[in-house]
Design a protein around this motif. Structure first.
Motif, mmCIF file in Angstrom:
data_model
loop_
_atom_site.group_PDB
_atom_site.id
_atom_site.type_symbol
_atom_site.label_atom_id
_atom_site.label_comp_id
_atom_site.label_asym_id
_atom_site.label_seq_id
_atom_site.Cartn_x
_atom_site.Cartn_y
_atom_site.Cartn_z
ATOM 1 N N LEU A 22 0.839 -1.208 0.000
ATOM 2 C CA LEU A 22 0.000 0.000 0.000
ATOM 3 C C LEU A 22 0.869 1.252 0.000
ATOM 4 O O LEU A 22 0.574 2.227 -0.697
ATOM 5 C CB LEU A 22 -0.942 0.011 1.205
ATOM 6 N N GLU A 23 1.939 1.227 0.775
ATOM 7 C CA GLU A 23 2.845 2.372 0.811
ATOM 8 C C GLU A 23 3.527 2.568 -0.543
ATOM 9 O O GLU A 23 3.639 3.693 -1.040
ATOM 10 C CB GLU A 23 3.895 2.194 1.915
ATOM 11 N N ARG A 24 3.984 1.465 -1.143
ATOM 12 C CA ARG A 24 4.681 1.567 -2.440
ATOM 13 C C ARG A 24 3.755 2.058 -3.548
ATOM 14 O O ARG A 24 4.124 2.927 -4.338
ATOM 15 C CB ARG A 24 5.290 0.220 -2.828
ATOM 16 N N THR A 25 2.543 1.487 -3.609
ATOM 17 C CA THR A 25 1.618 1.927 -4.655
ATOM 18 C C THR A 25 1.160 3.360 -4.396
ATOM 19 O O THR A 25 0.978 4.141 -5.330
ATOM 20 C CB THR A 25 0.402 0.985 -4.768
ATOM 21 N N GLY A 26 0.987 3.726 -3.121
ATOM 22 C CA GLY A 26 0.585 5.092 -2.787
ATOM 23 C C GLY A 26 1.646 6.107 -3.163
ATOM 24 O O GLY A 26 1.348 7.177 -3.706
ATOM 25 N N GLU A 27 2.893 5.772 -2.881
ATOM 26 C CA GLU A 27 3.994 6.673 -3.224
ATOM 27 C C GLU A 27 4.094 6.849 -4.742
ATOM 28 O O GLU A 27 4.277 7.957 -5.250
ATOM 29 C CB GLU A 27 5.302 6.098 -2.675
ATOM 30 N N PHE A 28 3.960 5.742 -5.463
ATOM 31 C CA PHE A 28 4.008 5.809 -6.922
ATOM 32 C C PHE A 28 2.830 6.642 -7.456
ATOM 33 O O PHE A 28 2.995 7.461 -8.358
ATOM 34 C CB PHE A 28 3.965 4.395 -7.507
ATOM 35 N N ALA A 29 1.642 6.448 -6.880
ATOM 36 C CA ALA A 29 0.457 7.196 -7.323
ATOM 37 C C ALA A 29 0.641 8.695 -7.089
ATOM 38 O O ALA A 29 0.229 9.510 -7.914
ATOM 39 C CB ALA A 29 -0.780 6.694 -6.589
ATOM 40 N N ARG A 30 1.260 9.069 -5.973
ATOM 41 C CA ARG A 30 1.511 10.498 -5.718
ATOM 42 C C ARG A 30 2.453 11.069 -6.770
ATOM 43 O O ARG A 30 2.276 12.191 -7.245
ATOM 44 C CB ARG A 30 2.077 10.701 -4.315
#
Length: 198
Positions: A22-30
């Motif tokens: 979740l952190e990795r996908t969230g960071e990429f999405a930002r």
């Protein structure tokens, strides 16, 4: 995003809550959201055998539902049929016209062919921001400013699931980041406790 997709994302979030995904996908999405600076400036491309239809649809939904016009991608296709509607007729020549300030988002579960790598490299040299969601292609990831890799043998998150998480997070309102002052204020509150009159 329809209710089925929303339910899938909610289930994925629950399953992946302690995995770091979740952190990795969230960071990429930002990073994706931050790179999309103007409407029409987010280009989305896949491989000749895998056009990213799902990602295009999800990003378009998030753009429309959350009033973020710059998040709606231009789908770049390898061989668009001439009778297709204009928004589905954008070919690879669009990548040759990429300019500084635009973003190129490559979604490729399989290995990227050399012609795609060359076009991505050219776009990077022109000044475009390169983002990749791939299945472990080191050459492709090596060209990216931001890369999210979902290995083929990843048991917890499928490539399709990663696309759902990234698009949903890209459309979510940005979370307020807590700075040093906020952390110090919380620490002081804990240390001093509530103030009472004697």
């Amino acid at each position: 995003m329809d209710s089925v997709d929303a339910d899938q994302v909610a289930m994925l979030r629950e399953v992946l809550s302690a995995t770091g995904w979740l952190e990795r996908t969230g960071e990429f999405a930002r990073a994706l959201r931050g790179s999309a600076r103007e409407p029409g400036g987010l280009l989305l491309v896949g491989t000749p055998t895998g056009e990213p239809w799902h990602m295009a649809a999800h990003l378009d939904d998030e753009s429309r539902l959350n009033h973020i016009p710059e998040l709606s991608p231009t789908l770049v296709r390898w061989s668009p049929p001439p009778q297709a509607p204009p928004h589905l007729r954008v070919g690879l020549e669009r990548l040759e016209a990429v300019r500084r300030g635009e973003a190129l988002f490559v979604v490729a579960e399989d290995k990227a062919p050399v012609p795609l790598l060359e076009r991505v490299d050219d776009a990077r040299r022109t000044g475009a921001t390169i983002l990749t969601l791939d299945g472990g292609d080191r050459e492709l990831s090596g060209l990216a400013h931001e890369a999210l890799v979902v290995p083929p043998r990843e048991r917890l998150l499928s490539f399709d699931g990663a696309q759902h998480l990234v698009s949903a997070a890209a459309g979510a309102p940005p979370q307020r980041r807590h700075g040093l002052r906020d952390r110090l204020a919380r620490l002081l509150d804990r240390v001093s406790g509530p103030v009472t009159d004697d």
